[in-house]
Design a protein around this motif. Structure first.
Motif, short mmCIF file in Angstrom:
data_model
loop_
_atom_site.label_atom_id
_atom_site.label_comp_id
_atom_site.label_asym_id
_atom_site.label_seq_id
_atom_site.Cartn_x
_atom_site.Cartn_y
_atom_site.Cartn_z
N PRO A 111 40.70 58.99 39.27
CA PRO A 111 41.76 58.22 39.04
C PRO A 111 42.69 58.18 39.89
O PRO A 111 43.09 59.25 40.30
CB PRO A 111 42.34 58.68 37.47
CG PRO A 111 41.19 59.42 37.02
CD PRO A 111 40.15 59.93 38.06
N LEU A 123 43.57 52.72 37.87
CA LEU A 123 43.97 52.95 36.56
C LEU A 123 45.38 52.93 36.23
O LEU A 123 46.05 53.29 36.87
CB LEU A 123 43.50 54.54 36.21
CG LEU A 123 43.75 54.82 34.73
CD1 LEU A 123 42.64 54.36 33.98
CD2 LEU A 123 43.77 56.42 34.79
N GLY A 130 46.08 59.75 32.48
CA GLY A 130 44.79 59.84 33.09
C GLY A 130 44.25 60.93 33.29
O GLY A 130 43.20 61.12 33.47
#
Length: 503
Positions: A111, A123, A130
């Motif tokens: 991410p 993301l 995350g």
């Protein structure tokens, strides 16, 4: 105005006030208790066995969470994977399985650092969320079909989110030392169970609830650190620093406030700094996406847009929503500084988060999770809480039926646009209703269930029982009149809660 009785000290022991029993002061709680044998008696041996309030409420919260998982069973068994509208007609939609592949977790992408294929290049979640999503992907078996992996990913996330739900219930139970059973409002909230696994909001809610508990115990640094972490998981928790500012201003508690803000900033920077430094474009996606996102589900802005031939541009909506929110912030500040008695921290925290929800350009159904713990602390009355929850459950059903209508083609199975607008209106009115009740409690402290049962501000930490040093309006005149009186007892603004709490 009711003051908490002072503790009676005897040689070798200290007597603390008994916990408040909702069944003795709340008609709805008393009626509901008939399902399990009726209200507790005066001689009930609370805390004399393993079944303490904290443990009971934690188990109830886990049980309700499990029922929420059962409600998602039709989707788990196929609706997430087959048919565009069946996950909506069964009201069991969740972002979690869809984003396992859609945000690169199935392919091992990192991410924020690795660019994603498709329209969403990175993301679009804050960093700590995350991290939560990434850890869940590590625990997900990589064998089997993509459907098997998505099912596993949802189950792993559900287990992690269940821990968050338990933390929330325990923290709310322990925040008001004399009112542990108010935690049942959270544990039994139907909208809480229905929306808990739609997205990852419970992480931020759990950190915020833990921060509120730390502040109630006078631990301003721990409060700040936890609130900073919560803000690193979701944006809304930083809003709590606003009402805390005006409350500390009124009480002259600047050192504690500065400590809290310092802790929040450091914690947020520690989480965000490395990603911001080495993957700025990916890190900033959450903020640019929030800014560029158009009017979306659940907001009064959507009603306006869908009933207008010339809807407002996104930039215009952003500006107007910001101005409305700033106006609400000014109103909350004025309320805090002019109320006849300093409002409780939980009351203002609820109002400011509710204002953000009401003025925002999007309201996803899981956003109700932000308010449930704050509502239980701000207005612990079962009637008002259940009225609000009924409105939220109606909205929960309304949005899925509306999406079923829009995705079922010519069949038009579900709720048409006009019906969905009524569901939005019901959500808005329910939230406004609870806000009005909280504001009424602030202006009429004797109507506040927490203060009527003998406390001042049990979630207020250093604010609990503190004297005012800066007030405005009628409250300032009343204070000046009290200072010049030469006869009679001094006016008290509440006494500090007894230390400790349920175990």
């Amino acid at each position: 105005m009711c003051d908490m009785p002072s503790a009676e000290t005897t040689p070798g022991s200290v007597h603390e006030p008994d916990p408040v029993r909702p069944t003795q002061e709340d008609e709805v709680a008393a009626a509901g208790s008939e399902l399990i044998g009726g209200p507790l008696g005066r001689r009930a041996l609370l805390g004399a066995s393993w079944w303490t309030p904290v443990r009971v409420i934690a188990l109830v919260a886990i049980g309700m969470f499990a029922l929420g998982l059962v409600q998602k069973a039709p989707c788990y068994n196929g609706a997430w994977f087959f048919g565009a509208s069946s996950q909506y007609t069964h009201a069991c939609y969740s972002d979690i399985p869809h984003l396992y592949q859609g945000r690169g977790f199935a392919d091992g992408l990192v991410p924020y650092f690795d660019r994603l294929p498709g329209d969403m290049q990175y993301l679009e979640y804050p960093v700590l969320t995350g991290v939560f999503m990434e850890v869940a992907s590590w625990l997900t078996p990589g064998s089997g079909t993509i459907q098997d992996q998505e099912q596993w990913y949802w189950m792993v996330n559900a287990g992690m989110l269940m821990v968050c739900a338990s933390v929330i219930a325990v923290c709310v139970t322990r925040t008001h030392a004399r009112r542990p059973w108010d935690g049942l409002l959270v544990a039994l909230a139907p909208a809480f169970a229905l929306t808990a696994t739609i997205n990852w909001d419970l992480l931020a809610v759990a950190l915020t609830a833990a921060a509120m508990l730390m502040w109630s115990r006078g631990r301003s640094l721990a409060f700040g650190v936890l609130l900073g972490l919560a803000t690193a998981a979701k944006l809304y928790p930083f809003l709590l620093l606003g009402p805390l500012l005006v409350l500390c201003w009124r009480a002259g508690r600047w050192r504690e406030y500065a400590t809290a803000v310092g802790g929040a900033v450091i914690a947020w920077v520690v989480v965000n700094g490395p990603v911001m430094l080495f993957a700025f474009e990916g890190w900033s996606k959450f903020y640019t996406f929030s800014q560029e996102r158009g009017v979306d589900f659940g907001s009064f802005w959507l009603i306006m847009a869908q009933n207008s031939d010339d809807p407002l541009a996104t930039d215009t909506v952003n500006t107007l929503a910001t101005l409305l929110m700033l106006g609400c912030c000014a109103g909350v500040a004025a309320l805090a500084l002019t109320a006849p008695r300093r409002p409780r921290f939980a009351q203002l925290a609820f109002l400011i988060v509710a204002a953000f929800i009401l003025t925002n350009k999007v309201y996803s159904p899981q956003y109700v999770l932000w308010l449930v713990p704050l509502a239980a602390l701000a207005r612990p009355r079962w009637r008002d809480f259940l009225i609000w929850q009924a409105c939220e459950v109606a909205y929960f059903l309304g949005i899925w039926l509306y999406l079923a209508y829009t995705t079922s083609g010519d069949a038009h199975k579900g709720l048409p646009t006009d019906g969905y607008h009524w569901a939005i209106a019901l959500h808005l009115l329910g939230t406004l209703y609870l806000c009005v009740m909280v504001v009424r409690d602030i202006f009429l402290p004797d109507r506040d269930p927490v203060r009527r049962s003998g406390g001042d501000d049990p979630s207020g930490g250093v604010l609990d029982g503190a004297e005012d040093v800066f007030v405005l309006g009628p409250a300032a005149r009343s204070r000046r009149e009290a200072e010049v009186r030469t006869e009679g007892p001094p006016i008290e603004w509440g006494k500090r809660e007894a230390a400790g709490g349920p175990h």
